[in-house]
Design a protein around this motif. Structure first.
Motif, mmCIF file in Angstrom:
data_model
loop_
_atom_site.group_PDB
_atom_site.id
_atom_site.type_symbol
_atom_site.label_atom_id
_atom_site.label_comp_id
_atom_site.label_asym_id
_atom_site.label_seq_id
_atom_site.Cartn_x
_atom_site.Cartn_y
_atom_site.Cartn_z
ATOM 1 N N PRO A 56 -13.451 2.270 -4.091
ATOM 2 C CA PRO A 56 -13.665 3.713 -4.276
ATOM 3 C C PRO A 56 -12.400 4.405 -4.768
ATOM 4 O O PRO A 56 -11.275 3.985 -4.468
ATOM 5 N N HIS A 57 -12.572 5.475 -5.523
ATOM 6 C CA HIS A 57 -11.418 6.242 -5.980
ATOM 7 C C HIS A 57 -10.590 6.743 -4.805
ATOM 8 O O HIS A 57 -9.354 6.786 -4.883
ATOM 9 N N VAL A 58 -11.250 7.146 -3.744
ATOM 10 C CA VAL A 58 -10.550 7.618 -2.550
ATOM 11 C C VAL A 58 -10.695 6.559 -1.460
ATOM 12 O O VAL A 58 -11.796 6.288 -0.992
ATOM 13 N N CYS A 59 -9.590 5.939 -1.086
ATOM 14 C CA CYS A 59 -9.604 4.921 -0.040
ATOM 15 C C CYS A 59 -8.208 4.793 0.545
ATOM 16 O O CYS A 59 -7.233 5.321 -0.011
ATOM 17 N N ASP A 60 -8.107 4.102 1.653
ATOM 18 C CA ASP A 60 -6.830 3.889 2.327
ATOM 19 C C ASP A 60 -5.974 2.942 1.482
ATOM 20 O O ASP A 60 -6.350 1.784 1.278
ATOM 21 N N PRO A 61 -4.805 3.377 0.989
ATOM 22 C CA PRO A 61 -3.996 2.506 0.138
ATOM 23 C C PRO A 61 -3.468 1.273 0.860
ATOM 24 O O PRO A 61 -3.248 0.232 0.225
ATOM 25 N N LEU A 62 -3.275 1.350 2.175
ATOM 26 C CA LEU A 62 -2.834 0.156 2.904
ATOM 27 C C LEU A 62 -3.913 -0.916 2.846
ATOM 28 O O LEU A 62 -3.624 -2.093 2.580
ATOM 29 N N LEU A 63 -5.154 -0.529 3.082
ATOM 30 C CA LEU A 63 -6.252 -1.483 3.005
ATOM 31 C C LEU A 63 -6.430 -2.007 1.581
ATOM 32 O O LEU A 63 -6.711 -3.189 1.366
ATOM 33 N N LEU A 64 -6.248 -1.136 0.610
ATOM 34 C CA LEU A 64 -6.353 -1.552 -0.790
ATOM 35 C C LEU A 64 -5.271 -2.568 -1.131
ATOM 36 O O LEU A 64 -5.513 -3.530 -1.874
ATOM 37 N N GLY A 65 -4.074 -2.380 -0.591
ATOM 38 C CA GLY A 65 -2.999 -3.342 -0.822
ATOM 39 C C GLY A 65 -3.364 -4.724 -0.315
ATOM 40 O O GLY A 65 -3.116 -5.737 -0.980
ATOM 41 N N GLN A 66 -3.973 -4.772 0.863
ATOM 42 C CA GLN A 66 -4.400 -6.056 1.405
ATOM 43 C C GLN A 66 -5.481 -6.688 0.533
ATOM 44 O O GLN A 66 -5.404 -7.859 0.157
ATOM 45 N N ARG A 67 -6.480 -5.893 0.206
ATOM 46 C CA ARG A 67 -7.630 -6.417 -0.530
ATOM 47 C C ARG A 67 -7.249 -6.880 -1.936
ATOM 48 O O ARG A 67 -7.712 -7.938 -2.398
ATOM 49 N N SER A 68 -6.423 -6.116 -2.617
ATOM 50 C CA SER A 68 -6.123 -6.424 -4.016
ATOM 51 C C SER A 68 -5.441 -7.779 -4.166
ATOM 52 O O SER A 68 -5.662 -8.475 -5.168
ATOM 53 N N LEU A 69 -4.632 -8.169 -3.197
ATOM 54 C CA LEU A 69 -4.004 -9.487 -3.280
ATOM 55 C C LEU A 69 -4.933 -10.580 -2.773
ATOM 56 O O LEU A 69 -5.001 -11.667 -3.352
ATOM 57 N N ALA A 70 -5.673 -10.312 -1.718
ATOM 58 C CA ALA A 70 -6.531 -11.340 -1.127
ATOM 59 C C ALA A 70 -7.572 -11.856 -2.106
ATOM 60 O O ALA A 70 -7.841 -13.063 -2.162
ATOM 61 N N VAL A 71 -8.188 -10.958 -2.886
ATOM 62 C CA VAL A 71 -9.258 -11.402 -3.785
ATOM 63 C C VAL A 71 -8.717 -12.294 -4.894
ATOM 64 O O VAL A 71 -9.433 -13.172 -5.394
ATOM 65 N N ALA A 72 -7.459 -12.073 -5.282
ATOM 66 C CA ALA A 72 -6.850 -12.942 -6.286
ATOM 67 C C ALA A 72 -6.414 -14.261 -5.667
ATOM 68 O O ALA A 72 -6.616 -15.342 -6.242
ATOM 69 N N ALA A 73 -5.829 -14.190 -4.473
ATOM 70 C CA ALA A 73 -5.343 -15.402 -3.810
ATOM 71 C C ALA A 73 -6.471 -16.359 -3.480
ATOM 72 O O ALA A 73 -6.273 -17.584 -3.417
ATOM 73 N N SER A 74 -7.684 -15.836 -3.297
ATOM 74 C CA SER A 74 -8.822 -16.689 -2.983
ATOM 75 C C SER A 74 -9.088 -17.715 -4.076
ATOM 76 O O SER A 74 -9.591 -18.811 -3.807
ATOM 77 N N ASP A 75 -8.761 -17.387 -5.313
ATOM 78 C CA ASP A 75 -8.941 -18.346 -6.411
ATOM 79 C C ASP A 75 -8.047 -19.570 -6.221
ATOM 80 O O ASP A 75 -8.426 -20.684 -6.596
ATOM 81 N N LEU A 76 -6.851 -19.371 -5.680
ATOM 82 C CA LEU A 76 -5.970 -20.509 -5.399
ATOM 83 C C LEU A 76 -6.588 -21.406 -4.331
ATOM 84 O O LEU A 76 -6.557 -22.630 -4.430
ATOM 85 N N ALA A 77 -7.127 -20.775 -3.274
ATOM 86 C CA ALA A 77 -7.772 -21.547 -2.217
ATOM 87 C C ALA A 77 -8.917 -22.373 -2.777
ATOM 88 O O ALA A 77 -9.125 -23.528 -2.377
ATOM 89 N N ALA A 78 -9.676 -21.785 -3.720
ATOM 90 C CA ALA A 78 -10.830 -22.472 -4.294
ATOM 91 C C ALA A 78 -10.432 -23.700 -5.108
ATOM 92 O O ALA A 78 -11.252 -24.603 -5.312
ATOM 93 N N MET A 79 -9.199 -23.751 -5.570
ATOM 94 C CA MET A 79 -8.707 -24.908 -6.320
ATOM 95 C C MET A 79 -8.016 -25.927 -5.428
ATOM 96 O O MET A 79 -7.565 -26.964 -5.898
#
Length: 321
Positions: A56-79
């Protein structure tokens, strides 16, 4: 505050930017330098999150910081990769000290949780978007690919599905629920945990793997196509959390588990001979179906009837009727 001052103040000084195993040179030069041991290969993946599309345009930036890295890092786990580092390209409509401080804190938390070092990036002005490039290493010949599944393999997943899709009405403020139901769903949406332990345990065992980002049935379709076979999912075996069932009801929860996006749980195929060995590793997973000759993905009810839905998951740029 200028671009370089912003980087130095909010990101270069963060604990996750102080280097780590595999990082020979981090932030400060034109490029980072990574060390990859002999006999291993570099795994690289990039993900972009856009405001109004992925969050969402309006959201908690701390939570966004966690999410934005986790979704990318998951690709490493998948490999099946061991994490090394990541770069951040951050486009901001304006500079807000409070927003940046909170975002950087969430980013640092997830980076330390994943064992990833921030090694570089870029900032620019424009509509809010976040691009992460993640780097890992994996022994040569042991990377988990989407191709390789064989007829007779078991189809498995690394955990309960549908929680993030179930959380979406809560994230968007469309619904409310008691904390016992909402908290685990929101935690899965805002702070998914890349399954590195499972991915590494699958080296030399699984025949194909990926992380579920667009829905179980849709993403299993990628394995089926790449491997040139069919995958059959047993509805009764698909794991669904009690919180999701309590929030959505049983039928809607099952639909979210099958077609909802943003799970970031691994799906993989496993020869039956490897089942006991993987269970002995202590990493949790669920057998939900099998691979067989044919093509595509089908869903079976407890009586064995084909109940495959038309909608199988999320697709960017899909044309609407």
């Amino acid at each position: 505050m200028g671009e370089f001052e912003l980087i130095r103040h909010y990101f270069a000084a963060a604990p996750c930017a102080q280097g780590g195993e595999g990082v020979a040179l981090g932030i400060g030069d034109d490029c980072a330098l990574l060390d990859v041991p002999a006999g291993e290969r570099l795994a690289v993946s990039t993900d972009t999150l856009v405001a109004g599309v992925h969050f969402p345009h309006v959201c908690d930036p701390l939570l966004l910081g966690q999410r934005s890295l986790a979704v990318a890092a998951s690709d490493l786990a998948a490999m099946g990769a061991t994490p090394i580092g990541f770069t951040l390209a951050l486009t901001l409509p304006e500079v807000s000290a409070a927003w940046l401080q909170a975002y950087a804190e969430g980013l640092d938390r997830m980076a330390r949780h994943c064992g990833l070092s921030l090694i570089g990036g870029d900032t620019t002005r424009g509509p809010l978007s976040i691009t992460m490039t993640v780097f890992g290493r994996v022994p040569a010949g042991q990377a988990l690919l989407r191709a390789g599944a064989r007829a007779g393999d078991l189809l498995c997943v690394g955990g309960a599905l549908g929680n993030a899709a179930g959380a979406l009405p809560l994230v968007l403020g469309e619904r409310q629920a008691e904390a016992g139901l909402s908290a685990p769903l929101l935690a899965h949406y805002w702070s998914p945990s890349p399954q590195f332990a499972l991915g590494q345990a699958l080296r030399g065992k699984a025949t194909a793997a990926l992380d579920i980002s667009d829905g179980l049935l849709a993403d299993c379709g990628h394995i089926a196509k790449a491997s040139g076979l069919a995958l059959e999912v047993n509805l009764a075996e698909v794991p669904v959390s009690p919180a999701l069932e309590g929030f959505l009801g049983v039928e809607a929860a099952r639909h979210a588990a099958l077609t909802g996006g943003d799970d970031y749980v691994l799906a993989f195929t496993l020869p039956p001979a490897q089942l006991s060995s993987l269970r002995a590793s202590g990493v949790p997973f669920h057998v939900i179906g099998r691979a067989l000759d044919g093509e595509g993905v089908s869903l079976r009810d407890p009586q064995g009837q084909d109940i495959t839905p038309q909608q199988r998951g999320y697709q960017h740029f899909r044309e609407t009727p």
